[in-house]
Design a protein around this motif. Structure first.
Motif, mmCIF file in Angstrom:
data_model
loop_
_atom_site.group_PDB
_atom_site.id
_atom_site.type_symbol
_atom_site.label_atom_id
_atom_site.label_comp_id
_atom_site.label_asym_id
_atom_site.label_seq_id
_atom_site.Cartn_x
_atom_site.Cartn_y
_atom_site.Cartn_z
ATOM 1 N N VAL A 5 5.414 2.713 -2.226
ATOM 2 C CA VAL A 5 4.011 2.954 -2.604
ATOM 3 C C VAL A 5 3.385 1.619 -2.974
ATOM 4 O O VAL A 5 4.011 0.798 -3.660
ATOM 5 N N VAL A 31 2.812 4.199 1.319
ATOM 6 C CA VAL A 31 1.664 4.983 0.855
ATOM 7 C C VAL A 31 0.695 4.036 0.149
ATOM 8 O O VAL A 31 0.965 3.598 -0.973
ATOM 9 N N VAL A 95 7.572 0.954 -5.997
ATOM 10 C CA VAL A 95 6.120 0.908 -6.171
ATOM 11 C C VAL A 95 5.736 -0.551 -6.354
ATOM 12 O O VAL A 95 6.285 -1.243 -7.232
#
Length: 456
Positions: A5, A31, A95
């Motif tokens: 992400v 993402v 992330v």
């Protein structure tokens, strides 16, 4: 298939985007995520001009991602909760985020790291995404940051910037990750009528045009109020539509006095970020206190906010802010000095007003520039007072800037526009323009007494 992400915050671009580049290098699918954080509004930073500009930026980012096969996922809510939810939905193991410098950004990063560890994922915070040189990388011996710009700038120039990366060619987003509709600029109320358009595409076009035609003369013209010769790139830097590292490298390749002066301004931006990173309380507390007992005269404060102080160059700058959500840098110095030293009003009053309107309302640069002007920050001459009449003579000698923004004075010829109280009585009576709210000598003497200066 591995997934990562990318949490976009103040880095809304695809060119020279270290967080996005690292995510794509380490995972099969990515993402791209933006979380509309209600905490921003709760803290009073959700100003209409920045919200409208942000809508442009997100639309531009989404378009750039779609050109490469991806898309932007927008969620609303607590950023830590929303990121963790996307991690669970996508099975992401990493992330990536740009490291922040404010107290709020640091706390968000700490919370996110802890929650991701519980979920079996990792947070990777990237330096030099928002700035050219990371805060904390440069420090004098035995200290955690530079408190004076000149020695900082010497080290900053010697350090250089990281390598600049190209925009990715392809982005693959996993199926099934849903988001909310992109916000729309047209839905935002209370936007300044002259607010510029936002987004990476506009930013890159603006920089290309200005660097080809305006950078060369920047050194001699950047303080020219009427000439409007600055780059006007600060909003795009604030939202991360442009990379500071890329701008530094491109300016240095171009070379010349104008490019060097522009790079110096980018260094000032990095300087303030490293101060705030080391001293987060400086966002609202004096960096160096003088024990000021600030005045609170609501009539004078209102006159300043509305551009009705009776000093035309001050009022012109304040009205430019109201109309554009932006102000020429020389104007910012002028109006800040006028409020904090001539009127002797708390710098936080001015900083709050700027944050309510400025599209480039960056916490580090706004607050620390206000402190610099108030003499409570890093200025090595904390008691300097900018005289608006002298400033007008130097930076708006013909009065063109004043006539542009103060239409009541449009018919006053030449430099007389800066001293309308000296006009013939009949000419003065025809103007719908106030007398000065304070005598400059009186204001200066009052400030000197307050600071305990000799001769005050």
């Amino acid at each position: 298939m591995s997934t990562a992400v990318v949490l976009f915050t103040s880095d809304l671009r695809v060119h020279d985007q270290p967080a996005l580049r690292a995510a794509l290098a380490g995972a099969d699918e990515v993402v791209p995520l933006f979380v509309a954080d209600p905490g921003i509004a709760a803290a009073g930073f959700d100003a209409p001009n920045r919200r409208a500009f942000l809508a442009d930026c997100l639309a531009s980012l989404d378009a750039a991602l779609r050109e490469r096969g991806g898309r932007l996922v927008v969620r609303g809510g607590d950023p830590v909760e929303q990121v963790c939810r996307v991690v669970r939905e996508s099975g992401a193991r990493w992330v990536h985020v740009a490291a922040g410098v404010s107290g709020y950004a640091t706390r968000r990063e700490e919370r996110l790291r802890a929650e991701l560890e519980r979920a079996g994922a990792s947070l990777v915070a990237h330096d030099a995404v928002v700035t050219a040189v990371p805060p904390g990388q440069l420090a004098p011996a035995g200290k955690d940051h530079f408190a004076v710009f000149t020695p900082y700038f010497r080290r900053w120039e010697e350090t250089g910037t990281r390598a600049v990366g190209a925009a990715p060619r392809a982005i693959r987003v996993p199926d099934g990750i849903t988001g909310e509709p992109l916000p729309e600029r047209s839905a935002v109320q209370g936007v300044s009528p002259g607010l510029a358009r936002g987004g990476e595409a506009v930013a890159r076009e603006r920089f290309a045009a200005w660097s080809a035609g305006g950078m060369e003369s920047y050194e001699e013209r950047h303080d020219d109020l009427a000439g409007d010769a600055t780059s006007r790139l600060s909003p795009y830097l604030h939202f991360g539509c442009l990379s500071a590292a890329e701008l530094v490298r491109r300016a240095r390749r171009r070379g010349g006095a104008g490019a060097e002066a522009f790079v110096r301004q980018l260094a000032w931006r990095d300087f303030h970020h490293q101060v705030l990173a080391a001293r987060p309380r400086a966002a609202w507390s004096d960096y160096r206190t003088h024990g000021d007992r600030w005045r609170t005269d609501e009539k004078e404060i209102t006159a300043w906010r509305e551009g009705r102080t009776g000093y035309p160059v001050v009022d012109a700058a304040m009205r430019q802010l109201l109309h554009e959500g932006w102000m020429h840098n020389r104007g910012r110095l002028l109006v800040a000095s006028f409020l904090t030293k001539t009127l002797y009003v708390d710098w936080r009053v001015g900083a709050r007003h700027f944050l309510d309107l400025l599209v480039d309302g960056d916490l580090a640069n706004n607050q620390l520039n206000w402190q610099w002007c108030a003499g409570t920050g890093t200025d090595t001459r904390p008691n300097r007072v900018l005289n608006p009449l002298i400033q007008a003579k130097r930076f708006d000698p013909r009065g063109d800037y004043v006539r542009r923004w103060v239409p009541e004075l449009a018919g006053v010829p030449g430099s007389s526009v800066h001293r309308p109280w000296q006009l013939d009585e009949r000419d003065r009576a025809r103007l719908d323009y106030p007398d000065p709210v304070v005598d400059l000598a009186e204001g200066r003497a009052r400030f000197a007494r307050a600071r305990g200066l000799e001769g005050g």
